[in-house]
Design a protein around this motif. Structure first.
Motif, PDB file in Angstrom:
ATOM      1  N   ILE A 384       0.845  -1.191   0.000  1.00  0.00           N
ATOM      2  CA  ILE A 384       0.000   0.000   0.000  1.00  0.00           C
ATOM      3  C   ILE A 384       0.885   1.248   0.000  1.00  0.00           C
ATOM      4  CG2 ILE A 384      -1.984   1.124   1.075  1.00  0.00           C
ATOM      5  CD1 ILE A 384      -2.438  -1.864   0.515  1.00  0.00           C
ATOM      6  N   SER A 385       0.680   2.131  -0.969  1.00  0.00           N
ATOM      7  CA  SER A 385       1.406   3.399  -1.027  1.00  0.00           C
ATOM      8  C   SER A 385       0.505   4.523  -0.544  1.00  0.00           C
ATOM      9  CB  SER A 385       1.867   3.689  -2.459  1.00  0.00           C
ATOM     10  OG  SER A 385       2.361   5.010  -2.560  1.00  0.00           O
ATOM     11  N   ALA A 386       0.951   5.251   0.471  1.00  0.00           N
ATOM     12  CA  ALA A 386       0.157   6.358   1.003  1.00  0.00           C
ATOM     13  C   ALA A 386       0.134   7.555   0.077  1.00  0.00           C
ATOM     14  CB  ALA A 386       0.687   6.777   2.378  1.00  0.00           C
ATOM     15  N   SER A 387       1.021   7.575  -0.917  1.00  0.00           N
ATOM     16  CA  SER A 387       0.993   8.651  -1.893  1.00  0.00           C
ATOM     17  C   SER A 387       0.470   8.123  -3.226  1.00  0.00           C
ATOM     18  CB  SER A 387       2.386   9.249  -2.099  1.00  0.00           C
ATOM     19  OG  SER A 387       3.099   8.531  -3.084  1.00  0.00           O
ATOM     20  N   PRO A 388      -0.053   8.982  -4.073  1.00  0.00           N
ATOM     21  CA  PRO A 388      -0.425   8.569  -5.428  1.00  0.00           C
ATOM     22  C   PRO A 388       0.815   8.160  -6.218  1.00  0.00           C
ATOM     23  CG  PRO A 388      -1.445  10.677  -4.839  1.00  0.00           C
ATOM     24  CD  PRO A 388      -0.407  10.384  -3.797  1.00  0.00           C
ATOM     25  N   PRO A 389       0.638   7.549  -7.384  1.00  0.00           N
ATOM     26  CA  PRO A 389       1.798   7.192  -8.212  1.00  0.00           C
ATOM     27  C   PRO A 389       2.637   8.418  -8.570  1.00  0.00           C
ATOM     28  CG  PRO A 389      -0.193   6.118  -9.035  1.00  0.00           C
ATOM     29  CD  PRO A 389      -0.632   7.089  -7.990  1.00  0.00           C
TER      30      PRO A 389
END
Length: 477
Positions: A384-389
């Protein structure tokens, strides 16, 4: 990370202590410049604790300091800040940020003012531009208007993101930032028996450690001058709006800092809660949520709370290893990740795990961590990435300026998941991030490609080439 203190007696201890509170913002070098009718400068490569083993020469009632994270230029000692010049006035300066029209300014300084740069550090461009503007004034009777007009002329010429702190010898203390206020800078004060001592720092956490009261964030295009009688003068010299770097909230700033009246930890919890929507829509049902220490903790705790499942500390961190993201080379980053993290086997084994990180830039760290978790028996891994791509180069002071390195720019979601070895990959939505900052204009250029500073795209090729040259030099040092 930058720090400046304008006091009444020796402030070298506070400068050193304060810089250690900003060490997370730079690990390449550290430096301090103090003033007591003479300048005293010391700087070196490495951490604050190794550079300032002795402070005998750093006497002075005011001073500035920096911990450097090289986003442009080489990491050698020549490029370490602060910088100081003795003409037309004694002037010392530190800055945080990136100048994007560096070739244009370098040419201008040489052709119009006969100044030849000695380093590849942007601070020279800002320092000499400002000094050249002062040079045209009546230096014997330098007025407040002279100083502010010189700041405005500098802001109009220098394109990029920057926050600066300066000592003007026997005149006072000056801070100013770029017309968009992209990089953070806060002002604080402490009441003493001799009067009010003022401090400026990249983050409020530094002021907390030094026991200063937080007064304000610098506004876009603002200059603050504290004269030799300790009178405070403020002016918005040249503002073009506001575009604060949202990545400060996502990764760069410490969780206990307050930036634009927002506690960073609280912002990360909010982002974690927003991620829960994407998890639910995906249909994945993790057994536990873990974070990649340390910046992802509050994202993970917010996500776990919103999903109603357990948060666990699944990765033990070696606290004696610095931040891998701001290390200058790929090899150094890989080694640091290997030394920094170790999965806790009994928590990981047999579990479906939601692994939360602040962002995915190059994918190197993510791939290594997924592999570690597999080795320790994880059943399924949802990354899970807390920032957008991150799809576009950042040229405003975060080391994401080479597009070939940005994995989300060159590959789609499934390809990235395959590369890092995850069973699934979920990113934060850019619209969800924007919803948190509807009342604070932010820069989202690394996600959207919409650069707030005019003509940025015209400079991208030049900046990338300079960055590639710096990376090659740094690898061979």
């Amino acid at each position: 990370g930058i720090l400046g203190i304008y006091g009444y007696e020796d402030i070298s201890d506070d400068l050193v202590f304060g810089l250690t509170a900003l060490q997370h913002r730079g690990q390449d070098s550290a430096g301090i410049l103090t003033f007591d009718n003479n300048f005293h400068l010391r700087k070196g490569l490495g951490l604050v604790s190794s550079v300032f083993t002795q402070k005998k020469q750093l006497t002075g009632y005011c001073g500035i300091g920096q911990v450097r994270y090289a986003t442009q230029g080489t990491i050698d000692l020549l490029n370490a800040q602060p910088f100081v010049v003795n003409y037309p006035l004694g002037l010392g300066m530190v800055h945080n940020g990136n100048v994007i029209n560096f070739a244009e300014i370098k040419k201008l300084l040489y052709e119009e003012h006969h100044r030849l740069l000695e380093t590849s550090n942007d601070i020279e461009l800002i320092l000499y531009t400002f000094a050249s503007e002062l040079e045209s004034k009546n230096l014997m009777n330098l007025s407040l208007n002279d100083i502010f007009s010189s700041v405005e002329a500098t802001q109009r010429k220098i394109k990029g993101a920057y926050s600066t702190i300066s000592i003007i010898a026997n005149k006072g203390f000056l801070v100013f930032n770029d017309p968009y206020g992209i990089r953070p800078l806060v002002m604080g004060q402490k009441k003493t028996s001799k009067g009010i001592v003022y401090a400026f720092a990249s983050e409020s956490t530094c002021l907390d450690y030094l026991e200063y009261e937080l007064l304000q964030d610098l506004k876009p295009g603002e200059a603050i001058f504290i004269d030799k009688d300790r009178n405070v003068h403020k002016k918005i010299c040249y503002s073009k709006g506001a575009a604060f770097c949202v990545f400060e909230y996502i990764y760069f700033a410490k969780e206990d800092s307050i930036i634009h009246n927002r506690l960073v930890a609280t912002e990360r919890v909010k982002m974690g809660k927003l991620l829960a929507k994407n998890i639910k829509m995906s249909g994945f049902k993790p057994d536990i949520v873990i974070d990649i220490p340390s910046s992802a903790y509050f994202f993970a705790s917010g996500l776990a709370e919103e999903l109603g499942i357990s948060y666990r500390r699944g990765l033990a961190k070696n606290n004696h290893i610095g931040r891998s993201f701001i290390s200058p080379t790929k090899k150094t980053r890989e080694v640091m990740v290997q030394q920094k993290l170790n999965p806790i086997r009994d928590i990981i084994k047999g579990k479906k795990i939601a692994v939360v990180d602040d962002s995915i830039v190059r994918g190197i760290t993510s791939k290594y961590i997924v592999n570690l978790l597999r080795q320790r028996g994880a059943k399924e891994i949802y990354f899970i990435s807390a920032s957008p791509p991150i799809k576009y180069p950042c040229v405003y002071g975060i080391d994401m300026s080479v597009k070939q390195e940005l994995i989300a720019r060159n590959y789609d979601l499934d390809d990235i998941a395959d590369y890092i070895g995850a069973d699934a990959l979920i990113y934060q939505s850019i619209d969800d991030i924007k919803s948190l900052y509807h009342d604070l204009p932010c820069c989202y250029a690394c996600f959207s490609g919409d650069y707030p500073i005019e003509k940025t795209k015209e400079f991208l090729g030049q900046i990338e080439q300079e960055r590639l040259c710096s990376k090659h030099t740094n690898r061979n040092m």
